[in-house]
Design an enzyme around this catalytic site. Structure first.
Site, PDB file in Angstrom:
ATOM      1  N   GLY A  82       0.849  -1.193   0.000  1.00 50.75           N
ATOM      2  CA  GLY A  82       0.000   0.000   0.000  1.00 50.75           C
ATOM      3  C   GLY A  82       0.880   1.236   0.000  1.00 50.75           C
TER       4      GLY A  82
ATOM      5  N   GLN B  81       3.202   9.902   1.317  1.00 44.72           N
ATOM      6  CA  GLN B  81       4.498   9.215   1.410  1.00 44.72           C
ATOM      7  C   GLN B  81       5.412   9.543   0.224  1.00 44.72           C
ATOM      8  OE1 GLN B  81       2.435   5.285   2.442  1.00 44.72           O
ATOM      9  NE2 GLN B  81       4.350   5.101   3.557  1.00 44.72           N
TER      10      GLN B  81
ATOM     11  N   HIS C  28      -4.359   1.472   7.893  1.00 40.51           N
ATOM     12  CA  HIS C  28      -2.981   1.995   7.971  1.00 40.51           C
ATOM     13  C   HIS C  28      -2.828   3.174   7.002  1.00 40.51           C
ATOM     14  CE1 HIS C  28       1.567   1.231   8.082  1.00 40.51           C
ATOM     15  NE2 HIS C  28       1.425   2.017   7.013  1.00 40.51           N
ATOM     16  N   GLU C  29      -3.351   3.014   5.784  1.00 42.89           N
ATOM     17  CA  GLU C  29      -3.189   4.080   4.772  1.00 42.89           C
ATOM     18  C   GLU C  29      -4.069   5.289   5.100  1.00 42.89           C
ATOM     19  OE1 GLU C  29      -0.747   3.726   2.930  1.00 42.89           O
ATOM     20  OE2 GLU C  29      -0.453   1.563   3.100  1.00 42.89           O
TER      21      GLU C  29
ATOM     22  N   HIS D 267      -2.312   7.436   7.425  1.00 43.90           N
ATOM     23  CA  HIS D 267      -1.343   8.325   6.762  1.00 43.90           C
ATOM     24  C   HIS D 267      -2.022   9.617   6.312  1.00 43.90           C
ATOM     25  CE1 HIS D 267       2.476   6.247   6.526  1.00 43.90           C
ATOM     26  NE2 HIS D 267       1.940   5.149   6.008  1.00 43.90           N
TER      27      HIS D 267
ATOM     28  N   CYS E 227       5.988  -0.216   7.524  1.00 46.43           N
ATOM     29  CA  CYS E 227       5.660   1.036   6.834  1.00 46.43           C
ATOM     30  C   CYS E 227       6.859   1.441   5.983  1.00 46.43           C
ATOM     31  CB  CYS E 227       5.346   2.135   7.854  1.00 46.43           C
ATOM     32  SG  CYS E 227       4.908   3.706   7.085  1.00 46.43           S
ATOM     33  N   LEU E 228       6.580   1.785   4.735  1.00 48.63           N
ATOM     34  CA  LEU E 228       7.678   2.150   3.834  1.00 48.63           C
ATOM     35  C   LEU E 228       8.337   3.458   4.261  1.00 48.63           C
ATOM     36  CD1 LEU E 228       6.037   1.117   0.443  1.00 48.63           C
ATOM     37  CD2 LEU E 228       7.695  -0.164   1.804  1.00 48.63           C
TER      38      LEU E 228
HETATM   39  O1  K1U Z   1       1.855   2.429   3.885  1.00 43.27           O
HETATM   40  C1  K1U Z   1       2.921   1.850   3.827  1.00 43.27           C
HETATM   41  O2  K1U Z   1       3.908   2.318   4.357  1.00 43.27           O
HETATM   42  C2  K1U Z   1       3.023   0.546   3.085  1.00 43.27           C
HETATM   43  C3  K1U Z   1       2.945  -0.654   4.009  1.00 43.27           C
HETATM   44  C4  K1U Z   1       1.499  -1.101   4.101  1.00 43.27           C
HETATM   45  C5  K1U Z   1       1.148  -2.006   5.229  1.00 43.27           C
HETATM   46  C6  K1U Z   1       1.881  -3.131   5.543  1.00 43.27           C
HETATM   47  C7  K1U Z   1       1.495  -3.944   6.587  1.00 43.27           C
HETATM   48  C8  K1U Z   1       0.383  -3.657   7.316  1.00 43.27           C
HETATM   49  C9  K1U Z   1      -0.336  -2.528   7.024  1.00 43.27           C
HETATM   50  C10 K1U Z   1       0.038  -1.710   5.960  1.00 43.27           C
HETATM   51  C11 K1U Z   1       3.826  -1.743   3.416  1.00 43.27           C
HETATM   52  O3  K1U Z   1       3.602  -2.182   2.340  1.00 43.27           O
HETATM   53  S1  K1U Z   1       5.158  -2.314   4.369  1.00 43.27           S
HETATM   54  C12 K1U Z   1       5.850  -3.619   3.354  1.00 43.27           C
HETATM   55  C13 K1U Z   1       5.031  -4.858   3.345  1.00 43.27           C
HETATM   56  O4  K1U Z   1       4.124  -5.021   4.123  1.00 43.27           O
HETATM   57  C14 K1U Z   1       5.334  -5.931   2.358  1.00 43.27           C
HETATM   58  C15 K1U Z   1       6.379  -5.838   1.485  1.00 43.27           C
HETATM   59  C16 K1U Z   1       6.620  -6.849   0.584  1.00 43.27           C
HETATM   60  C17 K1U Z   1       5.832  -7.965   0.554  1.00 43.27           C
HETATM   61  C18 K1U Z   1       4.787  -8.083   1.421  1.00 43.27           C
HETATM   62  C19 K1U Z   1       4.524  -7.068   2.341  1.00 43.27           C
HETATM   63 ZN    ZN Z   2       2.839   3.318   6.141  1.00 41.09          ZN
END
Ligand code: K1U
Ligand code: ZN
Length: 172
Positions: free
Chosen positions: A47, A52, A137-138, A141, A95-96
């Site tokens: 997401g 971001q 989560h989004e 943000h 979270c990225l």
């Molecule tokens: O919003 C963001 O920072 C993105 C985040 C979204 C998220 C992840 C987990 C729970 C709630 C919301 C991410 O994508 S973190 C990376 C991640 O979860 C992932 C990366 C590669 C493969 C599978 C998952």
């Molecule tokens: Zn995030």
């Protein structure tokens, strides 16, 4: 399409509330969403909120397809959560914008979300499982809230310090 830079804590823009999109879903907005998806796939993530990539608009992209499944991009413009279940569930979130930090957050297990899609149509649907976790989560943000804001102050401060340390080590 173009890759955009993902901003990282403690960038103050991550604490700001994003502004509703006015004028519906235009080609410029679709370009932003295309760029966000490309950036999210490259990270990789599931997401991404516009804030971001430094754009303070109420826009989210998401793709919850598993490895080996065809891509399933989703686009959310001006999303609103119209209902949340009483029941909550834990999920180990990342979270990225807070690289390499993961921790458990409890959120409502199911929510109803209303938004404009890529075509500019209004959609209202119920989300559960990872979809419910990710949309909450989004949405956080868009309201200047990070998943670490759901943790204790000690854990939050440690997470930000760890990200800062990692970045200064990379810069050296
Ligand atoms: O919003 C963001 O920072 C993105 C985040 C979204 C998220 C992840 C987990 C729970 C709630 C919301 C991410 O994508 S973190 C990376 C991640 O979860 C992932 C990366 C590669 C493969 C599978 C998952
Ligand atoms: Zn995030």
């Amino acid at each position: 399409m173009a890759l955009r830079e993902i901003i990282i804590v403690p960038d103050p823009r991550l604490k700001q509330v994003s502004t509703p999109v006015e004028g519906g879903v235009t080609d410029d907005l679709r370009t932003l969403m295309d760029d966000m998806l490309e950036t999210m796939y490259a990270a990789p993530g599931i997401g991404l909120a516009a804030v971001q990539v430094g754009v303070m608009k109420r826009v989210i992209v998401m793709d919850l397809a598993r490895e080996g499944e065809p891509p399933a991009p989703r686009h959310f413009v001006n999303p609103e959560i119209t209902w949340s279940s009483e029941e909550t569930v834990p999920y180990e979130e990342g979270c990225l914008s807070i690289p390499d930090i993961y921790d458990e957050v409890h959120r409502p297990a199911r929510v109803k979300v209303r938004y404009l899609n890529y075509a500019g149509e209004t959609v209202e649907e119920e989300a559960e499982g990872l979809y419910a976790v990710c949309i909450q989560h989004e949405m956080d943000h868009l309201n200047g809230v990070l998943f670490i804001d759901h943790l204790s102050r000690l854990k939050r401060d440690r997470a930000v310090a760890k990200v800062k340390k990692g970045r200064s080590a990379k810069a050296a």
